[in-house]
Design an enzyme around this catalytic site. Structure first.
Site, PDB file in Angstrom:
ATOM      1  N   ASP A 107       0.876  -1.160   0.000  1.00 20.81           N
ATOM      2  CA  ASP A 107       0.000   0.000   0.000  1.00 20.81           C
ATOM      3  C   ASP A 107       0.923   1.222   0.000  1.00 20.81           C
ATOM      4  OD1 ASP A 107      -2.317   1.699   0.492  1.00 20.81           O
ATOM      5  OD2 ASP A 107      -1.593   1.816   2.549  1.00 20.81           O
ATOM      6  N   ASP A 300      -1.550  -0.782   6.063  1.00 22.77           N
ATOM      7  CA  ASP A 300      -1.717  -0.259   7.426  1.00 22.77           C
ATOM      8  C   ASP A 300      -3.130   0.207   7.735  1.00 22.77           C
ATOM      9  OD1 ASP A 300      -1.371   3.231   7.552  1.00 22.77           O
ATOM     10  OD2 ASP A 300      -1.478   2.100   5.690  1.00 22.77           O
ATOM     11  N   ASP A 304      -7.170  -1.678   3.958  1.00 22.31           N
ATOM     12  CA  ASP A 304      -6.238  -2.736   3.535  1.00 22.31           C
ATOM     13  C   ASP A 304      -6.586  -4.099   4.131  1.00 22.31           C
ATOM     14  OD1 ASP A 304      -4.671  -0.935   2.074  1.00 22.31           O
ATOM     15  OD2 ASP A 304      -3.561  -0.347   3.871  1.00 22.31           O
TER      16      ASP A 304
END
Length: 407
Positions: A107, A300, A304
């Protein structure tokens, strides 16, 4: 608590050793019984005393405790060593899977970047960069928006409220304000178009605050998320370790994603993805894997969590990460450092290497002594060493998994 509960999730090699011992133990007991009874009955001048002694020696040597004790201990050591480095692994099976990682997907915000917006670039036209920043900071001073906060932080001086008049915040566009008698308009491209300000749009890797002074375009300031100090080094370490692909999935614009990907050295970036889109893209990447290789996803945020759960190995940033992400992940990086991902993979490979060393050493030495004991070429002392001695050596070797200083 995560480390303690990790013992319930065994690696495949641990399950193999358990299954192996379940079959191996009765088999060698049966062989030992036959060794004690059959030769005295079939071989002339053979005595039960000699062959029972050989059978007992054989039985002592064949005890699988070296494998049963040292293999799980290797993984416990690996999990303990990882926790000392700020990496929580929720099970031996995840530690084993980490060692086979061939694709790492990241990410962006909060994972590779700090999640804190700062002024990255100032493009001034007709005024100095300092003057543009000063006027924009004053114009945005009444707003609590994170972008406004980053502008004021970049200015770094106290805002003089006496210089500011006629403040108008235009929702979804920006602000209109008078500073030092000059009409300042600061906001997005839609605000420039709405107010009829002529400007030439550039492709900007970040959020741009466009500024007009008295109806004349004066430039823009780029507000962007700053990459973590070790993000580029983390990607480089992974590539040096032989990771086949490093990718990034983000909801940000393509321009922002391309810039971050280029700066950090990522192989591929996919931008403007919603959480569902990230899962779909991950499904496609999972189909590209080869053999027993695994895919790790690093994130995080709460968005996600579905991707972390779907990946072979989900790795969450635990310092500032959401509870949902930490819960869904298999590995948690408590220090939020991307470089710890390479450390985790190194620890997993070292742990797996130690486990295979113990298997090779124990089975190799035991096989030799077993054959010698069957022919009466060993005494009980050698048998005891082949059992207890091998176990002690294997256990001591397992302790090496705790040492992660040089990784």
């Amino acid at each position: 608590d995560l480390v303690e509960n990790a013992v319930s999730k065994k690696a495949r090699i641990e399950n193999f050793i358990t299954s192996f011992a379940r079959v191996y133990t009765p088999a060698v007991v049966g062989v030992a019984a036959l060794l004690a009874i059959v030769p005295p009955l079939l071989i002339p001048d053979a005595t039960f005393a000699v062959w029972i002694y050989r059978a007992l020696t054989f039985l002592v040597v064949s005890c699988p405790c070296a494998l049963v004790v040292s293999i799980p201990l290797s993984f416990f050591g690996g999990i303990g060593g990882a926790s000392r480095s700020g990496i929580l692994v929720k099970g031996s099976n995840y530690l084993e899977a980490l060692a086979r990682t061939e694709i790492v997907v990241f990410d962006k915000t909060g994972t590779l970047t700090k999640g804190v917006f700062t002024v990255q670039e100032i493009k001034a036209r007709g005024v100095s960069r300092d003057a543009l920043l000063e006027l924009t900071a004053h114009a945005e001073s009444y707003s609590n928006h994170p972008i406004s906060a980053s502008l004021k932080a970049a200015y770094g001086k106290e805002i003089d409220g006496a210089r500011i008049k006629d403040v108008e915040e235009i929702a979804g566009y920006g602000v209109s304000v008078t500073v030092d008698g000059k009409k300042i308009i600061a906001g997005n491209t839609k605000l420039m178009e709405k107010t009829g300000v002529l400007y030439s749009p550039d492709e900007i890797a970040g959020t741009a605050v466009h500024v007009a002074i008295d109806g004349v375009y004066a430039g823009y300031l780029v507000i962007a998320d700053e990459a973590k100090e070790d993000a580029a080094a983390a990607i480089r370490l992974l590539k040096d370790m032989g990771i086949k692909q490093t990718l990034m999935l983000t909801g940000d614009s393509k321009a922002v994603a391309r810039k971050v990907g280029k700066d950090l050295g990522l192989d591929t970036v996919y931008a403007e993805l919603l959480p569902g889109g990230k899962v779909d893209k991950l499904e496609a990447l999972l189909a590209e894997k080869t053999g027993k290789g695994t895919l790790s996803f690093v994130g995080d945020g709460i968005n996600d969590a579905p991707v972390l759960a779907r990946a072979d190995i989900g790795i969450a940033m635990g310092g500032l990460g959401s509870d949902a992400a930490i819960e869904a992940a298999d590995v948690v990086i408590m220090t939020d450092e991307p470089s710890k991902i390479a450390t985790a993979i190194k620890i997993s490979k070292k742990t797996l290497g130690i486990a295979f060393q113990n298997i090779g050493f124990a089975l190799g030495l035991k096989s030799i002594v077993l054959i010698l004991s069957a022919f009466g070429l060993t005494t009980m002392w050698e048998a005891v060493f082949a059992d207890v001695g091998v176990m002690v050596v294997a256990v001591l070797n397992s302790f090496r998994a705790l040492n992660t200083k040089n990784l």
